[in-house]
Scaffold this active site. Structure first.
Site, short mmCIF file in Angstrom:
data_model
loop_
_atom_site.label_atom_id
_atom_site.label_comp_id
_atom_site.label_asym_id
_atom_site.label_seq_id
_atom_site.Cartn_x
_atom_site.Cartn_y
_atom_site.Cartn_z
N SER A 27 -7.15 12.63 8.85
CA SER A 27 -5.86 13.32 8.83
C SER A 27 -5.23 13.29 7.44
O SER A 27 -4.92 14.32 6.85
CB SER A 27 -4.92 12.71 9.86
N GLN A 28 -5.01 12.09 6.90
CA GLN A 28 -4.40 11.98 5.58
C GLN A 28 -5.40 12.29 4.48
O GLN A 28 -5.06 12.94 3.49
CB GLN A 28 -3.82 10.57 5.39
N ASP A 83 -6.48 0.98 9.02
CA ASP A 83 -6.11 -0.35 8.51
C ASP A 83 -7.16 -1.42 8.80
O ASP A 83 -7.49 -2.22 7.92
CB ASP A 83 -4.78 -0.81 9.14
N HIS A 108 -0.45 2.94 3.22
CA HIS A 108 0.21 1.98 4.11
C HIS A 108 -0.05 0.60 3.53
O HIS A 108 -1.14 0.32 3.03
CB HIS A 108 -0.34 2.09 5.53
N ASP A 191 7.56 0.01 9.06
CA ASP A 191 6.61 0.89 9.75
C ASP A 191 6.14 0.26 11.05
O ASP A 191 6.14 0.90 12.11
CB ASP A 191 5.42 1.18 8.84
#
Length: 340
Positions: A27-28, A83, A108, A191
Site C-alpha cells: 500500500s505505502q 512492522d 512508522h 499511533d
C-alpha cells in the site's frame, strides 16, 4: 502546536542526486515509489525473492531488485514492510549496506522506538509518515494535491537529516498539504494508542457490544447490524469533513441529544482510566514486548482472536447483507487470510 512545513520550506533538489530504495511495494510502498519517480527522483524497489509484486514493479517501469541489492545501490533506504518483520529484514538484508552518509527512513517509528533496529551512528535516521493509506497518497498526488505527513528525525549524522526528510516529503506530495514535525517516540505512541483505544480496538468493541445488546434483547440481527455498524460510515464521514460539530449539525436534534446524554454513560471514568493504562503500557514498552513475543511464538492468541472475530454473528449477518448492496463493492475475507 505542531510546526508545519510546506513545499516552500523544502528544497526538492536535495533528492535529485540521490537514489532511493523503497523496500516493499504494498500500500505505502507503491505510492512512495511512484510519487518519488514522478518527482524526478531515482527510485529502485527492494523485494524478497518470489514476491508477487515483482511484475507490478516492472510494469510500472521501475527497477526491481532484491532487498540487499537495493540497499547497496541506494543513498536513502525507506523500509515500508510490516512492522513485525522489519527487524529481521534489516539485520539480514539491509544492515550490511549501511555506511556513513546513507539515510535510513521509516513510515512508522515502532522498530526504532522499541529498540528492534539499531542503526549505526554514522547514518541519518528519519521518518516520513503519510496520514492516509497508500492508494490515497498516490491518488491525491496524481490529482495535484497531497496527503499530510509527519516528519521526525531520530539521528542526524550528516547535519542535514531534516532538510533531506523535508525534500523527501515534498517529493511524495506531502508538502502540498502540510508536513507536521514530531518525534519517533510521539508518532509511535500516539499511533498505537489511537489504533487500540479508538480506531480499531475501541470502535470494534463498541460496534460489537451494541449489536450484541440489541440481539440479546430480541431485535432482529439485520436491524441491529444496520443501526450499529452500517450507519457508522455516515457519521464518520461527517466527522471527517467537519469535526464533531459538523456531525452534530448534520444529524437530527434527537440524535444530537442522545450524543450528549448517552455518550458519558458509555465512556465513563473507568473507561478513561483504562485508556490511561493502555497508554502507560505503550509508553513503557510493555505492549511492544507482548506483541513481539506473540509473533515469536507463532501468534497463537492473535490467530485465535482473528478466527473468532470472523465467525461472530455480526460478521455472518453483515456478509449476507453486504451481498444485497453491490454498490458498496463488498469485500470478503476468507478463513486464514489476514492483513499485513
Amino acid at each position: 502546536m505542531a510546526h508545519i512545513y510546506y513545499d516552500k520550506d523544502a528544497d526538492l533538489s536535495r533528492m535529485h542526486d540521490k537514489t532511493v530504495a523503497v523496500i516493499g511495494f504494498g500500500s505505502q510502498g507503491h505510492a512512495h515509489a511512484l510519487n518519488l519517480r514522478d518527482s524526478s527522483v531515482k527510485v529502485v524497489v527492494g523485494l524478497y525473492p518470489g514476491s508477487k509484486s515483482w511484475s507490478k514493479v516492472e510494469a510500472a517501469g521501475l527497477p526491481a531488485l532484491s532487498v540487499a541489492e537495493a540497499a547497496q545501490a541506494a543513498d536513502v533506504i525507506i523500509i515500508l514492510t510490516p512492522d513485525v518483520g522489519q527487524a529481521r529484514l534489516y539485520r539480514e538484508q539491509i544492515a550490511p549496506a549501511m555506511r556513513a552518509g546513507k539515510t535510513l527512513m521509516f513510515a512508522h517509528g515502532f522498530n526504532i522506538r522499541y529498540g528492534q533496529i539499531t542503526p549505526p551512528a554514522d547514518v541519518d535516521v528519519s521518518m516520513i509518515a503519510p496520514k492516509g493509506p497508500g492508494h490515497r497518497v498516490r491518488e491525491t498526488y496524481v490529482a495535484g494535491q497531497g496527503v499530510p505527513a509527519l516528519l521526525a528525525v531520530y539521528q542526524d549524522a550528516s547535519g542535514h537529516a531534516k532538510e533531506n526528510a523535508l525534500a523527501y516529503a515534498s517529493a511524495l506530495g506531502a508538502g502540498r498539504a502540510g508536513i507536521l514535525e514530531t518525534t519517533f517516540e510521539e508518532e509511535t505512541e500516539t499511533d498505537l494508542f489511537g489504533e487500540q483505544v479508538v480506531l480499531c480496538g475501541g470502535v470494534s468493541a463498541l460496534v460489537k457490544a451494541g449489536f450484541d445488546t440489541l440481539v440479546e434483547a430480541g431485535y432482529q440481527p439485520e436491524i441491529a447490524y444496520f443501526e450499529c455498524l452500517h450507519e457508522l460510515k455516515l457519521i464518520v464521514d461527517l466527522m471527517y469533513q467537519g469535526g464533531l460539530s459538523y456531525m452534530r449539525y448534520s444529524v437530527s436534534d434527537t440524535a444530537e441529544h442522545g450524543d450528549y446524554t448517552a455518550g458519558p454513560k458509555i465512556v465513563t471514568a473507568e473507561t478513561r482510566a483504562n485508556m490511561r493504562n493502555i497508554l502507560a503500557d505503550i509508553q513503557s514498552g510493555a505492549y511492544a514486548e507482548e506483541w513481539i513475543e506473540e509473533n515469536a511464538n507463532g501468534r497463537p492468541n492473535f490467530n485465535r482472536w482473528r478466527q473468532e472475530g470472523m465467525n461472530s454473528e455480526i460478521e455472518q449477518v453483515g456478509k449476507n447483507l453486504r451481498r444485497m448492496m453491490p454498490w458498496l463493492n463488498p469485500r470478503e475475507v476468507q478463513p486464514g487470510q489476514g492483513g499485513a
